[in-house]
Enzyme design. Structure first.
Site, mmCIF file in Angstrom:
data_model
loop_
_atom_site.group_PDB
_atom_site.id
_atom_site.type_symbol
_atom_site.label_atom_id
_atom_site.label_comp_id
_atom_site.label_asym_id
_atom_site.label_seq_id
_atom_site.Cartn_x
_atom_site.Cartn_y
_atom_site.Cartn_z
ATOM 1 N N GLY A 219 -6.415 7.127 18.646
ATOM 2 C CA GLY A 219 -5.857 5.631 19.372
ATOM 3 C C GLY A 219 -5.475 6.156 20.868
ATOM 4 O O GLY A 219 -6.005 7.079 21.183
ATOM 5 N N ASN A 220 -4.716 5.075 21.433
ATOM 6 C CA ASN A 220 -4.107 5.256 22.830
ATOM 7 C C ASN A 220 -2.767 4.679 22.847
ATOM 8 O O ASN A 220 -2.228 4.162 21.971
ATOM 9 C CB ASN A 220 -5.283 4.806 23.887
ATOM 10 N N ARG A 221 -2.120 4.867 24.005
ATOM 11 C CA ARG A 221 -0.908 4.459 24.476
ATOM 12 C C ARG A 221 -0.756 3.067 24.898
ATOM 13 O O ARG A 221 0.499 2.760 25.030
ATOM 14 C CB ARG A 221 -0.313 5.638 25.639
#
Ligand code: PMT
Length: 411
Positions: A219-221
């Site tokens: 995933g990412n932020r």
């Protein structure tokens, strides 16, 4: 000064929280309930929370001509909840109580947050009244769907007070900036010049998660804050908004149709379906470029001492596909570029590679872009234009994006 109109519906109690949000942020608020609203929440509550006396009719303090003065001096009128009856009276120009008279004399933006039973909301009479008010420049939020009074549920709930508050601030901000620039951001009919009225726009927000197994994902932020600000800004300009949200834990923007997704593949399906009828698509979401080639049905176990490499496959590029296919003629397609280095050069290369009409290039990194309240960007146009938007709130950047989109929409 803000006028908070309260009509006679059970959701009137939620307007107390809205009032507190305004006053705690320093706004001077005059509450104007209808006589029926006082059957739900009494005048002493409104007077205590606002710090001002409260009247419902035009016969109190007549020497101050309140039915004209309130409307004339307001910077914004918010009606929450707006009942079917109140919308009907506002649409037909009645002046049979202080709130209706105030709406008739208001020369500032007016925001309605309707709440009623689903049948009343869907009735052609109510829909025609909403269309009339919108055509005059009023912002009418769509009600939220969910549990209503009694056992019923469906569209008709008052949007959450925090979301009405956020919508009101966006509307106020826009009206104030219009005046700063010498242009009239609202019309003499008491409404905003809603340049996205009648337009359907799709906004993606958040970050996709590509599962490795039932426990882990790539995933990412992204928090979704920037995408939600873009959605809210479009709502405040009169658009119908479909918000495709990937793993966002923010409250739904009042009036938006929110479609929740998890992976890039789900986002692609949802965005493409909504884009078929959209005038503009803004891809704010951080979409994973790759996903694990396989997803284990059970938690991957530690075997041996060396970790197994993870094989990845490419995800479809939703933005590039949209820009190529143009599911609707004249559709404006906007992307974002999150860059850590050579920001503008990378942004320009990305704009060419994706084929979008506009690319919002922002620098990301520690304390920048992801999860923050503020953002700065350069809006690169396929026509060679470049507009710098200095560091400011994500709402400010959102409005600059819609300025650029509105200028590109076919008339
Ligand atoms: O959500 P916040 O915490 O507020 O943070 C905001 C943000 C930093 C996420 C936002 O401002 C931002 O930069 N969004 C774009 C993030 C991104 O994925 O950038 P990119 O350069 O990797 O992708 C370029 C564009 O292609 C984006 O519009 C993206 O949505 C799109 N894309 C990317 C990959 C893919 N498979 N499909 C796509 O459509």
């Amino acid at each position: 000064m803000i006028v908070l109109g309260v009509a006679g519906g059970i959701a009137a109690y939620k307007a107390c929280e809205l009032l507190r949000l305004f006053t705690e942020s320093g706004y001077d608020v005059r509450v104007v309930p209808t006589p029926s609203a006082l059957r739900f929440v009494g005048a002493p509550t409104w007077a205590a929370l606002s710090g001002h006396p409260v009247h419902t009719d035009v016969w109190s303090d007549v020497h101050e001509v309140p039915h004209v003065r309130l409307g004339q001096s307001a910077d914004l009128v918010v009606v929450a909840p707006a009942t079917a009856d109140l919308l009907a009276r506002a649409a037909t120009g009645r002046a049979d109580d202080l709130l209706a008279a105030t709406l008739l004399t208001a020369r500032c933006p007016v925001l309605y947050a309707p709440a009623m039973h689903t049948e009343m909301w869907e009735h052609p009479a109510t829909q025609a009244n909403v269309a009339t008010l919108r055509s005059r420049g009023a912002v009418v939020l769509d009600p939220a769907a969910g549990r209503l009074t009694g056992a019923d549920s469906g569209p008709g709930r008052l949007p959450e007070p925090a979301e009405i508050f956020a919508a009101a601030r966006t509307v106020l901000d826009r009206a104030t900036r219009g005046l700063d620039h010498g242009s009239r951001a609202f019309s003499l009919a008491g409404g905003l010049a809603l340049d996205l009225a009648g337009r359907h726009v799709v906004v993606s927000a958040g970050g996709t998660r590509e599962p490795l197994d039932p426990v882990r994902f790539l995933g990412n932020r992204s928090s979704g804050r920037q995408g939600y600000a873009v959605a809210r800004a479009a709502l405040a300009r009169g658009a119908e908004v479909t918000l495709v949200a990937a793993n966002v834990e923010l409250p739904d923007p009042a009036g938006a149709k929110v479609v929740r997704v998890r992976t890039a593949a789900e986002m692609r399906d949802a965005v493409r379906e909504a884009a078929a009828t959209a005038d503009a698509v803004v891809m704010v979401a951080a979409v994973a470029d790759f996903r694990p080639a396989t997803t284990s049905a059970t938690k991957i176990k530690k075997t041996g001492s060396d970790p197994e490499p993870i094989a990845l496959v490419r995800n479809p590029d939703i933005l590039a596909e949209l820009a190529h296919d143009r599911p609707r003629p004249g559709q404006v397609v906007v992307g974002f570029a999150a860059e850590t280095d050579d920001v503008l050069a990378n942004g320009r290369a990305k704009l060419a590679a994706k084929g979008a009409d506009l690319l919002v290039v922002n620098e990301v990194g520690e304390g920048r872009g992801f999860g923050t309240a503020d953002n700065a960007a350069t809006l690169l146009g396929a026509d060679g234009s470049a507009v710098d938007v200095p560091l400011g709130s994500k709402e400010r950047l959102a409005d600059a994006i819609w300025d650029a989109v509105a200028a590109r929409l076919p008339r």
